[in-house]
Design a protein around this motif. Structure first.
Motif, PDB file in Angstrom:
ATOM      1  N   ALA A  28       1.201  -1.185   0.535  1.00  0.00           N
ATOM      2  CA  ALA A  28      -0.139  -0.211  -0.468  1.00  0.00           C
ATOM      3  C   ALA A  28       0.970   1.846   0.145  1.00  0.00           C
ATOM      4  O   ALA A  28       0.519   2.251  -0.703  1.00  0.00           O
ATOM      5  CB  ALA A  28      -0.851  -0.484   0.908  1.00  0.00           C
ATOM      6  N   TYR A  36       3.211   2.039  -1.228  1.00  0.00           N
ATOM      7  CA  TYR A  36       4.060   1.966  -2.811  1.00  0.00           C
ATOM      8  C   TYR A  36       2.868   2.938  -3.607  1.00  0.00           C
ATOM      9  O   TYR A  36       3.019   3.586  -4.807  1.00  0.00           O
ATOM     10  CB  TYR A  36       4.880   0.654  -3.950  1.00  0.00           C
ATOM     11  CG  TYR A  36       5.584   0.158  -2.820  1.00  0.00           C
ATOM     12  CD1 TYR A  36       7.746   0.740  -3.596  1.00  0.00           C
ATOM     13  CD2 TYR A  36       5.615  -0.616  -2.099  1.00  0.00           C
ATOM     14  CE1 TYR A  36       8.332   0.418  -3.330  1.00  0.00           C
ATOM     15  CE2 TYR A  36       7.044  -0.870  -1.511  1.00  0.00           C
ATOM     16  CZ  TYR A  36       8.184  -0.070  -1.982  1.00  0.00           C
ATOM     17  OH  TYR A  36       9.367  -0.872  -1.978  1.00  0.00           O
ATOM     18  N   ASP A  37       1.301   2.307  -3.218  1.00  0.00           N
ATOM     19  CA  ASP A  37       0.223   2.715  -4.292  1.00  0.00           C
ATOM     20  C   ASP A  37      -0.008   3.849  -3.428  1.00  0.00           C
ATOM     21  O   ASP A  37       0.094   4.416  -4.593  1.00  0.00           O
ATOM     22  CB  ASP A  37      -0.628   1.744  -3.814  1.00  0.00           C
ATOM     23  CG  ASP A  37      -0.971   0.647  -4.863  1.00  0.00           C
ATOM     24  OD1 ASP A  37       0.140   0.001  -5.047  1.00  0.00           O
ATOM     25  OD2 ASP A  37      -1.828   0.020  -4.437  1.00  0.00           O
ATOM     26  N   THR A  79       2.139   6.409  -2.882  1.00  0.00           N
ATOM     27  CA  THR A  79       3.784   6.820  -3.354  1.00  0.00           C
ATOM     28  C   THR A  79       2.773   7.864  -4.493  1.00  0.00           C
ATOM     29  O   THR A  79       2.953   8.832  -4.796  1.00  0.00           O
ATOM     30  CB  THR A  79       4.583   6.215  -3.010  1.00  0.00           C
ATOM     31  OG1 THR A  79       4.730   6.031  -2.413  1.00  0.00           O
ATOM     32  CG2 THR A  79       5.839   7.768  -3.691  1.00  0.00           C
ATOM     33  N   VAL A  80       2.219   6.704  -5.538  1.00  0.00           N
ATOM     34  CA  VAL A  80       2.151   6.834  -6.582  1.00  0.00           C
ATOM     35  C   VAL A  80       0.607   7.863  -6.959  1.00  0.00           C
ATOM     36  O   VAL A  80       0.711   8.790  -7.380  1.00  0.00           O
ATOM     37  CB  VAL A  80       1.409   5.821  -7.295  1.00  0.00           C
ATOM     38  CG1 VAL A  80       0.421   6.019  -8.644  1.00  0.00           C
ATOM     39  CG2 VAL A  80       2.860   4.833  -7.796  1.00  0.00           C
TER      40      VAL A  80
END
Lengths: 659, 390
Positions: free
Chosen positions: B33, B35-36, B38-39
């Motif tokens: 999550a 990483y998600d 961050t996008v």
């Protein structure tokens, strides 16, 4: 010794790929960080050793080491250095090494720059890449080994097919393979996402740069290939719809669709399942293109019969890769959550239409390419599916596509305003009328399709410029303000504008060169003249010269227009004694609005020569347009959103650890 | 030895790179999550930027922001997976490392010993000067070819020299050139069909062992002149085998073997062929009886020969050879003697106009050539009844 080092390096690469393809996959499944961590070094090792093998093979070619069978079969000591190097990938075994080199390069790039990917996703992506690599390394080592040795070594080689001894062909396979293999990244991401059971907007963003790299390279590769066909085959044409060309064109069509649907997935979290399917299809078409069509498994039943292991191995690999991924898709895709909603008339809706048209086009090309091959292979007789089929099916699909390309970028996400878009496109419509009437006036004999084609190119080009100026609010808010907006526009927007303008240029080039080519074939004696589309070609005779590994017959033409000399053209025929083959080298003079193109053929027994002279209007635009398209892709690739890093918290943690 | 050291070093390098991360304890990984998010955070920032620059209207910005925030919520829901993501199994690391460290070198060496040729050194072209000069290619045969070629330039009608040249080319494995030389010889010696058989053989050799249509015709000619000629029979049988009739080929070879004297030099090769073909067909070589003399109908080779018997066909054969000569001269026109030979051949075929044209090509080349050549052309011109153009 060096060939043996290369051979061993390939074997080590196989083991690295095997580890990369299995342990991280299992590790991601059972949440084992140690096994997952193996993926990155394994990818690096695989690349290093395949590079070693590639360089070892290149060394064998450059030094003409005829103890290597592959060098004996495809090189000759008298060959110029450039073609010794390009000979490395000018044959089946060597091209496999290049294929693997690029595959492992992409894997290595993910290992190095994939820090922003979640570890499980990265481990799975690399594992899928590792599995693809394992399959092809096994194929190479057991059926197409480039390092097979001969003893005693022959004193000289059999030379490379002279048609391949040409700068255009020396450089286009690397680009083509960067494209083909680049789509393996999209494939690996898709498979990883399916295994993970999770596709979201973030996934779409992570996969995008890889798709872009592949698409740009494939665009350039196809353009270089058709340019080669244009000046080397000597028939004045640049695209023949033959299986090898179609093999590169199908993944391009599917890849273009993928690029667009991935935008929807990224911006709107919609079309996710479709994007995954496109990623699988695109790489499958690349594989089919490389191995079914180019390898000659289907094109020649005889090569298959002579070496059944090779053909069966290829078929097996294709069935596992394509069939396996489609089965996985069928199992996992239904569970995917649907994303954002949108109205039919919207940016998303128009991109869906774009995808439908592109994929239908890819399907027609697929049918036209594979049907005759399959029919022949199963003994159903020979049928020829030629340009008429492709013109009749492909053009009607591309006309609405191009009309749409000008409109779609003006539609908003979710719900678009079609009437508003048409209002903004008034100028483009005016351009269409002007171009159509102007063309009609200049070329009153038609054909109607050509008038339509040029008008479409004008429509798209103007429409793209209008869309761009709309973003800048050009002429509405003052120049300074517009420039400020221009400076802040995302690079991806520039990329789209440039690529679409490139398409318009290509369409104009294709239309004009196919409709208004002038061809004159005749026997000329020295001193005789022919008029081609207003240019006077004077044949001055031929002379004989010696090339490095061939002999040359060079003709000379003096070209003039209205009495003023324009150019001298030197078409050649080359004879390669080692293979006993002849090639033609067309002489081309370009004005950028048209090419003057001359080819000499056989002597008529006396001092006359068969000569073919062409005037090809706008043909350079095809390649200029293709380069512009690839540039658009490159600009889009530099968009800042592709540089989003790893989660901030981790960086914070790392900083505190250092402190 | 150096090779093995290098290979061992490569293996060690691969192992070191591979096992390093296994033996080093990695930092705990972030959850998926994170990483998600961050996008999505970047997407939000992008909207702010666009809004600020007026690329996006305020209403659209609100809608887009809501949508991204919804995605963030969905992603954050998965935060619980974190524990699963970062699980660590300490004991496994050592075992995995040990298995890889044992299996990789073993597997790689076993595979290499099966596939590789460690005993063969590399042989770059530049290092084989000595070998090249010792080879069959050089210098004796090579000199002989040069001498013969020079001699034939002066005396293009020396049949024996053409035959010697052809044999030298065979020795040099330059089969195409050998076929060319035989072709010259046959055109010179119109009355010697025995040459057809060797000519056919050179064509087969030049085509990597394939009996081409042209070679078949040549063997047919040979049998027409000398029924039972073994070389022609052998190759015609080979042609049958290549055309997909191994059974017929086998019978023809068996017949040939039966007709051959017991000390014939070709018997070993023949027996080998018979054995291999019989095995391919699943037959016992000894079980195949030669066709009895009495009932022997026209054998395939006799028929092939019969097809060739008529004088018209003989003329056709010669015509096709003349055409090949003409084609070669188009490709390499700088050969006055070749043109002269072509002129003579056309004269024999009763085509004076073509002969004249070929003669003019020779004369054209002679115009800038040495006086000796000019004299020869004049001589030939007188024989053919042509004048030298001025």
């Amino acid at each position: 010794m060096i060939p043996e080092i290369g051979h061993y390096a390939l074997i080590l690469a196989l083991f690295a790929a095997l580890i990369q393809g299995t342990l991280p996959l299992a590790g991601a499944q059972r949440a084992d960080a140690a096994w997952m961590a193996l993926a990155r070094p394994a990818a690096g090792i695989q690349f290093i050793f395949i590079l070693t093998a590639f360089l070892a093979l290149m060394h064998a070619y450059v030094t003409s080491d005829f103890s290597v069978l592959n060098v004996v079969n495809n090189s000759h000591s008298a060959k110029p250095l450039l073609y010794k190097i390009s000979g490395v990938w000018g044959n089946h075994e060597g091209s496999m090494v290049l294929w693997m080199l690029i595959l492992s390069l992409f894997g290595c790039a993910v290992a190095l720059f994939g820090g922003n990917l979640p570890p499980t996703l990265r481990a799975r992506v690399l594992a899928v890449q590792g599995l693809i690599g394992t399959g092809f390394l096994l194929f190479m080592l057991f059926t197409s080994n480039p390092f097979e040795r001969v003893f005693p070594a022959p004193l000289d080689g059999n030379d490379l097919n002279p048609l391949l001894q040409d700068p255009g062909l020396a450089f286009h396979p690397p680009f083509l393979y960067l494209g083909y293999v680049g789509f393996s990244m999209a494939f690996s991401f898709a498979i990883a996402a399916l295994i993970e059971g999770r596709v979201d907007a973030a996934w779409a963003r992570w996969v995008r740069p890889w798709t872009l790299v592949a698409w740009c390279s494939l665009t350039l590769g196809i353009a270089l290939g058709s340019w080669w066909a244009y000046y080397e085959l000597g028939w004045g044409g640049w695209w023949f719809w033959d299986p090898v060309e179609n093999a590169s064109f199908m993944p391009w069509l599917a890849g273009t669709a993928l690029l667009h649907s991935a935008t929807v997935a990224e911006k709107r979290d919609a079309l996710k399942s479709w994007t995954i399917l496109l990623a699988i299809i695109t790489f499958s078409l690349s594989l089919i293109g490389t191995f079914l069509v180019r390898s000659g498994v289907l094109t020649s039943v005889h090569t298959f019969a002579q070496d059944p292991t090779r053909g069966l191995f290829i078929l097996g690999l294709l069935i596992i890769a394509i069939g396996g991924s489609l089965v996985l898709y069928a199992l996992r895709a239904p569970a995917m959550k649907a994303g954002g909603l949108f109205a039919p008339i919207s940016r998303e809706g128009s991109l869906v239409l774009n995808n439908l048209l592109l994929m239908t086009a890819a399907a027609t090309v697929f049918l036209g390419t594979l049907y005759p091959l399959v029919l022949d292979a199963v003994g159903g007789g020979t049928v020829s599916v030629g340009p008429p089929y492709f013109t009749a099916t492909f053009v009607p699909l591309m006309v609405p596509m191009i009309v749409l390309m000008a409109i779609a970028p003006m539609l908003a996400w979710k719900r678009g305003d079609l009437a508003g878009a048409f209002t903004r496109l008034r100028l483009a419509a005016a351009v269409v009328v002007v171009i159509a009437l102007g063309t009609w006036y200049l070329k009153s004999e038609g054909p109607v399709l050509a008038v339509l084609g040029l008008a479409l190119a004008g429509w798209l080009f103007t429409g793209t410029l209008i869309e761009f100026s709309g973003r800048l609010k050009l002429f509405r808010i003052g120049m300074r303000e517009s420039l400020r907006r221009a400076a802040h526009l995302p690079r991806a927007t520039y990329g789209m504008t440039i690529a679409h303008a490139g398409i318009a240029i290509v369409v104009a080039g294709i239309t004009a060169s196919s409709a208004w080519q002038t061809e004159k074939i005749q026997v000329l004696r020295p001193g005789e003249t022919v008029e081609v589309a207003g240019y006077i070609f004077t044949f001055e005779g031929t002379q004989e010269l010696q090339g490095p590994n061939y002999t040359i017959e060079r003709g000379t033409f003096q070209v003039s227009r209205d009495g003023a000399p324009i150019a001298r053209l030197f078409p050649e025929r080359r004879f390669y004694p080692v293979q006993g083959r002849q090639t033609t080298e067309a002489a081309i003079y370009t004005t950028w609005f048209a090419d003057l193109y001359a080819v000499i053929g056989d002597a008529d027994g006396e001092d006359g020569r068969v000569t073919r002279l062409y005037h090809n209007p706008l043909v350079p635009w095809i390649w200029v347009g293709a380069v512009v398209m690839a540039m658009g892709g490159a600009v889009s690739l530099s968009d800042r959103r592709h540089r989003v890093g790893a989660p901030a918290r981790r960086r914070a943690a790392a900083a505190s650890a250092r402190a | 030895m150096i090779l093995w050291l290098l290979l061992a070093a490569m293996t060690a390098g691969a192992l070191a790179l591979l096992l390093m991360p296994l033996l080093r304890k990695g930092a705990a990984a972030e959850s998926r999550a994170a990483y998600d998010l961050t996008v999505y955070r970047d997407q939000l920032a992008e909207i702010e930027r666009d809004l600020e620059r007026g690329l996006l209207g305020p209403e659209e910005a609100v809608a887009a922001r809501t949508e991204i925030e919804r995605r963030m919520l969905a992603a954050a829901d998965g935060q619980g997976e974190r524990a699963k993501d970062a699980k660590e199994r300490g004991g496994d690391r050592a075992i995995t490392a040990a298995v890889i460290a044992a299996a990789l070198p073993l597997g790689a060496f076993v595979l290499y010993l099966n596939l590789g040729s460690p005993e063969l050194p590399g042989q770059p072209f530049a290092e084989r000067q000595a070998e090249r000069s010792q080879a069959v290619d050089d210098p004796a045969v090579q000199t002989r070819v040069a001498e013969l070629a020079e001699h034939l330039r002066q005396n293009p009608e020396d049949l024996e020299a053409w035959l010697a040249l052809a044999e030298s080319y065979i020795a040099l494995e330059r089969y195409d050139s050998a076929a060319n030389a035989y072709r010259h010889a046959i055109l010179l010696a119109q009355g010697r069909p025995d040459l057809f058989s060797v000519y056919g053989e050179s064509l087969v050799l030049a085509n990597d062992g394939q009996v081409t249509g042209e070679a078949r015709t040549a063997f047919g000619q040979a049998l027409a002149a000398a029924p039972g000629e073994p070389r022609a029979r052998y190759y015609l049988a080979l042609a049958e085998a290549q055309a997909g009739n191994p059974r017929a080929a086998l019978q023809m070879w068996v017949d040939l073997a039966a007709d051959s004297p017991p000390d014939a030099p070709w018997l070993p090769i023949l027996d080998q062929r018979i054995g291999a073909t019989a095995e391919e067909l699943g037959l016992e070589a000894a079980s195949i009886a030669p066709t009895p003399r009495a009932v022997q109908g026209p054998s395939p080779e006799d028929m092939a020969a019969a097809e060739q018997m008529s004088p018209e066909d003989q003329a056709d054969m010669i015509r096709s050879m003349v055409e090949r000569l003409a084609a070669r001269l188009e490709a390499e026109p700088d050969d006055p003697d070749g043109w002269l030979m072509l002129a003579r051949s056309y004269q024999v075929l009763g085509e004076p106009e073509q002969a004249r044209r070929a003669f003019d090509r020779a004369a054209g080349l002679a115009a800038n050539g040495p006086p000796a050549l000019k004299a020869r052309i004049q001589q030939a011109g007188r024989e053919l009844g042509f004048d030298l153009p001025q």
